[in-house]
Design a protein around this motif. Structure first.
Motif, short mmCIF file in Angstrom:
data_model
loop_
_atom_site.label_atom_id
_atom_site.label_comp_id
_atom_site.label_asym_id
_atom_site.label_seq_id
_atom_site.Cartn_x
_atom_site.Cartn_y
_atom_site.Cartn_z
N THR A 63 0.88 -1.39 0.05
CA THR A 63 -0.02 0.02 0.01
C THR A 63 1.01 1.37 -0.03
O THR A 63 0.42 2.47 -0.32
N LYS A 64 2.14 1.11 0.27
CA LYS A 64 2.79 2.29 0.24
C LYS A 64 3.64 2.51 -0.64
O LYS A 64 4.16 3.67 -1.08
N ILE A 65 3.59 1.69 -1.88
CA ILE A 65 4.23 2.00 -3.19
C ILE A 65 3.04 2.58 -4.18
O ILE A 65 2.22 1.99 -4.58
N ASN A 66 3.51 3.55 -4.80
CA ASN A 66 2.31 4.14 -5.77
C ASN A 66 2.87 4.23 -7.29
O ASN A 66 1.94 4.69 -7.86
N ARG A 67 4.23 3.90 -7.51
CA ARG A 67 4.60 3.83 -9.09
C ARG A 67 5.39 2.72 -9.22
O ARG A 67 6.17 2.52 -8.49
N VAL A 68 5.13 1.78 -10.27
CA VAL A 68 6.16 0.86 -10.70
C VAL A 68 6.66 1.24 -12.09
O VAL A 68 5.56 0.95 -13.05
N ILE A 69 7.75 1.49 -12.37
CA ILE A 69 8.27 1.75 -13.67
C ILE A 69 9.18 0.66 -14.19
O ILE A 69 10.19 0.14 -13.62
N GLY A 70 8.74 0.28 -15.43
CA GLY A 70 9.50 -0.78 -15.94
C GLY A 70 10.44 -0.30 -17.08
O GLY A 70 10.06 0.60 -17.95
N ILE A 71 11.72 -0.66 -16.99
CA ILE A 71 12.74 -0.45 -17.99
C ILE A 71 12.73 -1.17 -19.08
O ILE A 71 12.75 -2.41 -19.09
N LEU A 72 12.64 -0.95 -20.31
CA LEU A 72 12.07 -1.53 -21.51
C LEU A 72 13.40 -1.09 -22.56
O LEU A 72 13.32 -0.08 -22.89
N LYS A 73 14.05 -2.08 -22.99
CA LYS A 73 14.76 -1.65 -24.11
C LYS A 73 14.08 -1.78 -25.56
O LYS A 73 13.26 -2.62 -25.55
N ALA A 74 14.58 -0.91 -26.36
CA ALA A 74 13.94 -1.10 -27.80
C ALA A 74 14.07 -1.99 -28.74
O ALA A 74 13.29 -2.25 -29.33
N TYR A 75 15.02 -2.99 -28.19
CA TYR A 75 15.10 -4.17 -28.57
C TYR A 75 15.21 -5.16 -27.40
O TYR A 75 14.77 -4.82 -26.36
N THR A 76 15.66 -6.35 -27.63
CA THR A 76 15.83 -7.35 -26.40
C THR A 76 17.21 -7.80 -26.39
O THR A 76 17.79 -8.18 -27.43
N THR A 77 17.78 -8.17 -25.20
CA THR A 77 18.86 -8.69 -24.88
C THR A 77 19.05 -9.68 -23.75
O THR A 77 17.97 -9.59 -22.79
N ARG A 78 19.75 -10.60 -23.91
CA ARG A 78 19.67 -11.62 -22.45
C ARG A 78 21.17 -12.07 -22.41
O ARG A 78 21.99 -12.30 -23.36
N VAL A 79 21.84 -12.31 -21.01
CA VAL A 79 23.00 -13.03 -20.93
C VAL A 79 22.60 -14.31 -20.20
O VAL A 79 21.76 -14.30 -19.38
N GLY A 80 23.48 -15.18 -20.55
CA GLY A 80 23.49 -16.80 -19.96
C GLY A 80 22.43 -17.42 -20.74
O GLY A 80 21.86 -16.81 -21.92
N ALA A 81 21.96 -18.67 -20.21
CA ALA A 81 21.36 -19.65 -21.02
C ALA A 81 19.71 -19.43 -20.89
O ALA A 81 19.15 -18.49 -20.15
N GLY A 82 18.97 -20.10 -21.68
CA GLY A 82 17.46 -20.05 -21.81
C GLY A 82 16.93 -19.67 -22.81
O GLY A 82 17.39 -18.98 -23.86
N PRO A 83 15.63 -19.84 -22.85
CA PRO A 83 15.05 -19.38 -24.29
C PRO A 83 14.70 -18.01 -24.62
O PRO A 83 14.72 -17.17 -23.51
N PHE A 84 14.65 -17.47 -25.80
CA PHE A 84 14.74 -16.15 -26.15
C PHE A 84 14.31 -16.23 -27.47
O PHE A 84 15.09 -16.07 -28.50
N PRO A 85 12.95 -16.08 -27.76
CA PRO A 85 12.23 -16.15 -28.87
C PRO A 85 12.70 -15.41 -30.05
O PRO A 85 12.67 -15.75 -31.39
N THR A 86 12.91 -14.12 -29.90
CA THR A 86 13.29 -13.20 -31.04
C THR A 86 14.67 -13.05 -31.07
O THR A 86 15.24 -12.37 -31.87
#
Ligand code: GDP
Ligand code: IMO
Ligand code: MG
Length: 428
Positions: free
Chosen positions: A256-279
């Motif tokens: 109840t104390k948190i009033n804003r949640v901001i998501g950082i979004l890259k204009a494309y996608t990146t990933r480090v390490g293993a695991g699925p990554f469709p694009t």
């Protein structure tokens, strides 16, 4: 006055460092609530570049109190060396607050992280090797060592002995490594106690008082939504909760104390390490994104895997975090493409799917369905307002906003501190 959460909306290399630092001047507290020195935030201040791993980005702002909350796992050697590195560059770090309940990464956690990965072979997670997973495992198994244990030598020895009982069996009998002596670990840990004691306090009390007094408190996530141990691409995830709820448990502050949640979004996608990554791209476009975007992991220096923007993931991040805003970064990196593919859905075994599949098997089979948006060739790094962006860049941002389910309130158009277009204030 707001309490805000700032977190990665994809796999965690979105440029949170820049966003937190941008807000740093108007924020009274910047709080890390999960993860450890697996994080890598690059912050550019003037001609100086800082790579932070464990410390909150707010440490670079003189008016801000940086806080390491109870949900963080702390390698004391790393913490002290990061602090002294900043001190040598003239940064005052004396305001840091460290939760006595945060768990400590010890040399045996780092050792177990590395041997476990080696043992997994082809099935490895590609961890940062910083001891993150084993430290959280000990926390949940109730054999962890906390910051406050540094100040009671006999308790510390008992706890280290208990933790090493089983681990030494594993190390020696399964992994063929040398057993670790509890006394040696205790001696090393006690060597940090005096230097850390001045920072340690009840951070939940400080933070709740600050919010009640109307101070601006920013909770800064490490990693990203898809690396969340509950909501990410398990098992190819980190061992904590980088999603918004993690801020509550990892800092001792109610939702109840948190009033804003901001998501950082890259204009494309990146990933480090293993695991699925469709694009993910394996062609010249992927290589171009990597080169132009400078896509190397800050912590391990590994090349990041690169791909086109994935709106399915962005929508999912909006859902599981309750995002109120997006901060879109690295739009400038896309300058020069004639058209830019954006993944709007997946094709999974012949079906078109528009929400992230909960089944791991389905996600591994997901093929991106692309829409092609017209590109732009003008340099956008000097743009100060949305209207100054080329029409097609505006169109790209608007399309992403519509697909992702929350307003894009800021846009990064270059790595520098001032290379940002602010559309809505985060502090209203
Ligand atoms: P984090 O882990 O999410 O904080 O992201 P990193 O710090 O690991 O990676 C972000 C990198 O992108 C840093 O080198 C930043 O300087 C850079 N960066 C951030 N925003 C922008 C932007 O809008 N444009 C460009 N070209 N670079 C950016
Ligand atoms: P920031 O804070 C990107 C990835 C690792 C690995 C998995 C588990 O810069 O966004 P771990 O060492 O956490 O057990 O590794 O998570 N990973 C990150 N990827 N950015 C990070 O941090 C990451 N921290 C961990 O590559 O796949
Ligand atoms: Mg990073």
């Amino acid at each position: 006055m707001p309490a805000l959460v700032l977190l990665g909306a994809q796999w965690g290399d979105e440029g949170k460092g820049k966003a937190t630092d941008l807000l740093g001047g108007s924020v009274d507290y910047v709080v890390r609530f999960q993860g450890g020195n697996n994080a890598g935030h690059t912050v550019v201040v003037g001609d100086q570049k800082y790579a932070l791993h464990l410390l909150p980005s707010g440490i670079l702002s003189p008016t801000c109190t940086p806080v390491i909350g109870n949900g963080v796992v702390v390698d004391p050697a790393v913490l002290l060396s990061e602090l002294s590195g900043l001190n040598e560059r003239g940064v005052d770090t004396s305001k840091l607050l460290l939760s006595g309940n945060a768990h400590l990464i010890t040399p045996y956690h780092t050792e177990v992280d590395k041997v476990t990965e080696r043992f997994l072979g082809k099935r490895k997670i590609g961890t940062t090797g910083r001891g993150i997973g084993p430290t959280y495992a000990d926390k949940i198994n109730r054999v962890g060592i906390r910051v406050q244990d540094l100040f009671d030598e006999s308790i510390l020895l008992q706890k280290v002995e208990a933790a090493l009982d089983v681990k030494n069996q594993l190390l020696a009998k399964l992994y063929n490594r040398r057993a670790i002596k509890p006394e040696q670990v205790v001696e090393e840990l006690l060597g940090y106690a005096d230097r850390l004691s001045g920072y340690v306090c009840d951070t939940t009390l400080v933070l709740n008082d600050a919010i009640d007094e109307g101070r601006v408190v920013l909770f800064e996530g490490g990693q990203g939504t898809l690396l969340d141990v509950d909501h990410g691409t398990y098992p190819f995830v980190t061992s904590s909760n980088p999603t918004a709820g993690g801020a509550c448990t990892g800092a001792g502050v109610g939702p109840t104390k948190i009033n804003r949640v901001i998501g950082i979004l890259k204009a494309y996608t990146t990933r480090v390490g293993a695991g699925p990554f469709p694009t993910e791209l394996f062609d010249a476009d992927g290589e171009a994104l990597r080169t132009i975007g400078g896509e190397k992991g800050v912590t391990t220096g590994r090349d990041r895997r690169c791909g086109w923007f994935d709106a399915v993931i962005a929508r999912y991040a909006t859902r599981v975090n309750g995002l109120t805003d997006f901060f879109l970064t690295k739009l400038d990196v896309l300058t020069g493409w004639e058209q830019i593919p954006v993944c709007v859905a997946y094709e999974i075994d012949g079906r078109r799917v528009t929400e992230l599949p909960y089944s791991q098997t389905d996600f591994h089979h997901a093929k991106p369905v692309y829409e092609y948006l017209p590109g732009w060739s003008e340099d956008i790094t000097g743009a100060k307002t949305f209207a100054e962006l080329p029409k097609n860049a505006q169109r790209y941002v608007k399309a992403l906003e519509e697909m992702s389910g929350a307003p894009i309130s800021a846009i990064g158009v270059g790595p520098g501190r001032d290379e940002t277009i602010q559309i809505n204030s985060f502090l209203d």
